[in-house]
Structures are given as structure tokens and as C-alpha cells.
Motif scaffolding. Structure first.
Motif, PDB file in Angstrom:
ATOM      1  N   PRO A 117       0.853  -1.206  -0.127  1.00  0.00           N
ATOM      2  CA  PRO A 117       0.058   0.094  -0.063  1.00  0.00           C
ATOM      3  C   PRO A 117       0.879   1.348  -0.106  1.00  0.00           C
ATOM      4  N   SER A 118       0.209   2.423  -0.607  1.00  0.00           N
ATOM      5  CA  SER A 118       1.092   3.589  -0.529  1.00  0.00           C
ATOM      6  C   SER A 118      -0.041   4.869  -0.461  1.00  0.00           C
ATOM      7  N   ILE A 119       0.663   5.890  -0.417  1.00  0.00           N
ATOM      8  CA  ILE A 119      -0.288   7.119  -0.098  1.00  0.00           C
ATOM      9  C   ILE A 119       0.066   8.179  -1.318  1.00  0.00           C
ATOM     10  N   PRO A 120      -0.748   8.852  -1.886  1.00  0.00           N
ATOM     11  CA  PRO A 120      -0.347   9.826  -2.600  1.00  0.00           C
ATOM     12  C   PRO A 120       0.794  10.753  -2.341  1.00  0.00           C
ATOM     13  N   LYS A 121       1.616  11.259  -3.457  1.00  0.00           N
ATOM     14  CA  LYS A 121       2.711  12.085  -3.308  1.00  0.00           C
ATOM     15  C   LYS A 121       2.128  13.492  -2.614  1.00  0.00           C
ATOM     16  N   GLY A 122       2.963  13.982  -1.618  1.00  0.00           N
ATOM     17  CA  GLY A 122       2.501  15.315  -0.778  1.00  0.00           C
ATOM     18  C   GLY A 122       1.675  14.904   0.257  1.00  0.00           C
ATOM     19  N   MET A 123       1.478  13.805   0.478  1.00  0.00           N
ATOM     20  CA  MET A 123       0.487  13.371   1.823  1.00  0.00           C
ATOM     21  C   MET A 123       1.445  12.715   2.661  1.00  0.00           C
ATOM     22  N   ARG A 124       1.055  12.847   3.919  1.00  0.00           N
ATOM     23  CA  ARG A 124       1.788  12.047   4.747  1.00  0.00           C
ATOM     24  C   ARG A 124       1.298  11.514   6.060  1.00  0.00           C
TER      25      ARG A 124
END
Length: 454
Positions: free
Chosen positions: A4-11
């Protein structure tokens, strides 16, 4: 299986990060309260019509649009799909957007709740905003703003107090800062005296990048927008005025002799500087005539804050807007506000190791769980200690002692309490200091005193 991953620019934020972020939020919140600001919140999503056209052309491009739910193609013809005109098609597919800042939603709030609020209305708001920007160091697509605005008052005393708020917040955070101050009326005066009064937006967008890209590239941008060499040459000395704040304004006053708007901007800055002379600011306050701030709704004083000991962009900013609510049918209501960039402040405090140790402090005391019998005995004891303000955990299973001790060490829990059969029968608690290894047999009251010596 794909990781799993998260969108770029999100944390994601873990427990330590959240504790530190809350330290920043709580500091800002406590200072806002000192000045009579009250908290509100607005929705994550606004009507796109509320957001569009409020941030300039560049801001419109960075708005996150939300696809209509249900049959989002309803009302879109096959011809529009085959030969799409992006802006027109986007307007039909997306009626809502994620908020870009907190000021425009606040203006909308004021208009919708005009019968419920008392003017002047001081509000603060601490919520995330979203911008479809290119992620880089100190720039995220989702980030928090911590805004304070007062609306319904034209008094420049509000600017004076907002500058004091900024100074007090960074004093409490032990962060050395420089506050840059300008006025949009001064920028209008500049545009007038160089013969480009109708090109204010193009000028401000370009010179706002001066500290990032330098004078030569700013001039290149002005050329690309059609400014001739003579006009660009007339602008240069205005941006290069030397001396202290009052020297700059005095010299500018001569240049602006034919610009009533520019002279009004000078008068407003003088008022602010004069009132602040009697207040000892720790921050350095500098009149910066190249400061433009790209947001098109500003009409008076504008400001930005830079950290002196870290290389990062603006960590706070704000300004006066005279008629923001007019776009929502409530004209003539002046306001002024500031915003702290909590994420950039976090990065600076981390870089400079300025977070107090106690911000990362979690559980103070772990009770070892020896057996079901001791567990039954400890549950009310732990409850009593928590009621007295101690941060206490009871290990949930009667696992091996080594495992429970490793748990305490990993989480940096400073004390462990051991209650076996002998302690239970004698109503005592063996308290172990995990740093020194020392152990003491204490009563419940002595335990509280040991952990709360004050």
C-alpha cells in the motif's frame, strides 16, 4: 500483493510526530485565545464556485476538484466528451473542490452566518488545506493552516495586534524570525509611477519571486509578459531602496509624490511601525518593498515571516483584505488575518532541535501483569492513578517479564511498577526506575508523590 502507498505530497503522522504537532497547535491556540479570538471550523469541501477566482490564475490551477458523485456524466453530451474543452467539461463534472486556504471559506461563513456573529468578529481556525502543487521540501499537497482573522473593522490596531501574536508565538517556540512587511497600496503606487498601473497583478506575481529566483529571472518574467526595458528599468530602484524601515518610507514618499494610493500605503505602514515602537518585539521587523504575496484579494498591509536559522520558505503570512465578503453578496466588510504554516514550522523546529523533551513524553508508568489475580487487583488501582493525572498503562497480558520490560524500554517508559502476591498483600508497589535500575517499595500515595514531586 502490492504494497500500500499514499499519494505524493501526503503524509502519515506517528505518535511522536503528533505529540510535536500538537505542541505547535496548542502554542498557537493559547496565544490566539489571549487576544480574544474564537475557534470555528468549515467543511473540507466547498462549492467550486466559492473557490474559483479568489486566488488568481495560478491558484485556480492548484485547486483539487472533486468529481460529482452518482451519475457524474449526467448533462454532458457525447460531443463534449469527444472534443473536450477542459475548463467547461471540468465545471460540469466537478461542482465541489477541496479548500485551498481558510480565508475564503471564512468569508463565506461570515456571509452565511451574518445574523449570528457580532462585529468585529475575531475567529481562529486550525484545519488542513489542499493544493495540487509539486511536492518538495517544505511544500506539501495536504498541510495545516492556523489562521486568525478579524473582520468588520478597518482599524490598523488589528494589524498591530496580529504582529504581536506572531512575535509571541515564535517567542514561545524559541524560534528566531524576521517579519517582512509591505502594503499592496505601495505596490499599486509602484505600478503607477512606472507607468503600468493596469498591470499590477503581473508585476506583483513576478516580484513576489524575487527572493527565490533573483532579480535577473524576475526581469526575464516581466519581459515575457510584455514589459519593455524602460518600464523594467524604472522598477529596479524601487525594489533596491536601502536603509532602515523609516528611511525607506521617507525616500519612497518623494517617489510617490504623484500617487495618492502609494502615499496612503506609506501612511498605513508608518502607523503600524509607530504603534509597535512601544512594544518590544523579539522578531526582526523589516519593510520589504519586494514583498507582494500572490493572493489577489489583499488590499492593504501584507506580511511574511522567515525563520532566521533555517533555509525554508515563509512560515507565516497574512494581510488586509477590504472587500472579500463582497464576492458573496456582503460588500464593504473589511478584514485582516494571519496564517501559521504548521508543517513548515514543524520542519524548522525539528531541524533546529527545538522541540521540548516533554512533547514526546507518553506513558509515565507501566504496571507489569503477572497473573489474572494481580490484573484484577490492578485495574482499580490504575484507574485511581489516572484520575490523579498520571499517564499509566497496565500491560494487557500476563506475558514473560522480559517481554514486558522490553516493551517499556522500546516506548521509553521511565518507570515500571511490579505488583506480585507480596505487594498485593501488603498494599505496596515496587517502583523501578528504568534509567538507573533502582527499585523502591512504596504505598499508593508515595508512588504519586514520587512521580509528581512538585
Amino acid at each position: 500483493m502490492q504494497k500500500p502507498s499514499i499519494p505524493k505530497g501526503m503524509r502519515d503522522f506517528g505518535p511522536i510526530e503528533m505529540a510535536r504537532r500538537n505542541y505547535i497547535f496548542d502554542t498557537i491556540r493559547s496565544v490566539y485565545a489571549l487576544y480574544g479570538y474564537q475557534q470555528i471550523e468549515t467543511p473540507t469541501m466547498e462549492q467550486l464556485s466559492t473557490l474559483m477566482g479568489k486566488y488568481g490564475e495560478e491558484g485556480d490551477r492548484l485547486l483539487f476538484r472533486v468529481l460529482n458523485s452518482g451519475d457524474y456524466l449526467k448533462g454532458v453530451s457525447p460531443e463534449e466528451l469527444e472534443n473536450p474543452q477542459l475548463n467547461r467539461l471540468s465545471a460540469k463534472l466537478c461542482e465541489k473542490g477541496l479548500r485551498y486556504d481558510l480565508t475564503v471559506p471564512f468569508a463565506r461563513y461570515v456571509v452565511m452566518h451574518r445574523d449570528e456573529i457580532t462585529l468585529p468578529f475575531r475567529r481562529y481556525q486550525i484545519q488542513p488545506v489542499w493544493r495540487a502543487d509539486r511536492p518538495q521540501k517544505g511544500r506539501y499537497r495536504e498541510f495545516y493552516q492556523c489562521d486568525a482573522d478579524v473582520i468588520g473593522s478597518t482599524s490598523l490596531v488589528n494589524e498591530v495586534e496580529l504582529l504581536q501574536i506572531i512575535d509571541e508565538v515564535f517567542r514561545r517556540l524559541k524560534l528566531r524570525t524576521r517579519i517582512l512587511l509591505n502594503n499592496r497600496k505601495i505596490l499599486s503606487g509602484m505600478a503607477e509611477v512606472i507607468g503600468a498601473a493596469d498591470r499590477l497583478v503581473d508585476i506583483t506575481v513576478a516580484i513576489d519571486k524575487l527572493d527565490k529566483i533573483g532579480q535577473d529571472k524576475v526581469n526575464d518574467e516581466l519581459r515575457s509578459k510584455g514589459f519593455d526595458e524602460e518600464t523594467i528599468a524604472r522598477l529596479q530602484p524601487l525594489l533596491e531602496l536601502k536603509g532602515n524601515n523609516l528611511d525607506k518610507l521617507k525616500e519612497l514618499e518623494v517617489i510617490f509624490a504623484s500617487s495618492p494610493t502609494g502615499l496612503k500605503g506609506i501612511e498605513e505602514l508608518r502607523f503600524i511601525l509607530d504603534r509597535l515602537e512601544s512594544v518590544e518585539l523579539e522578531s526582526e521587523l523589516v519593510v520589504d518593498l519586494s514583498l507582494a504575496r500572490g493572493l489577489s484579494y489583499y488590499t492593504g498591509a501584507i506580511l511574511e515571516v522567515k525563520a532566521l536559522d533555517a533555509s525554508i520558505g515563509s512560515i507565516s503570512g497574512g494581510g488586509r483584505y477590504d472587500d472579500l465578503t463582497g464576492i458573496f453578496g456582503m460588500p464593504g466588510l473589511s478584514g485582516v488575518g494571519i496564517s501559521f504554516g504548521a508543517d513548515r514550522i514543524y520542519d524548522v523546529l525539528e531541524e533546529l532541535s527545538l522541540f521540548p523533551e516533554e512533547t514526546s513524553r507518553g506513558t509515565e508508568l507501566l504496571f507489569v501483569n503477572f497473573s489474572e489475580q494481580e490484573e484484577h487487583y490492578l485495574i482499580p488501582l490504575v484507574a485511581r492513578l489516572r484520575r490523579r493525572g498520571l499517564r499509566v498503562e497496565l500491560y494487557p497480558e500476563s506475558s514473560k517479564l522480559k517481554k514486558q520490560m522490553n516493551y517499556a524500554n522500546t516506548l521509553h517508559i521511565p518507570f515500571v511498577a511490579l505488583v506480585g502476591e507480596s505487594e498485593r498483600l501488603s498494599n505496596t508497589i515496587t517502583l523501578k526506575n528504568m534509567a538507573t535500575g533502582e527499585q523502591h517499595s512504596l504505598s499508593e500515595e508515595e508512588l504519586v508523590v514520587a512521580l509528581r514531586p512538585e
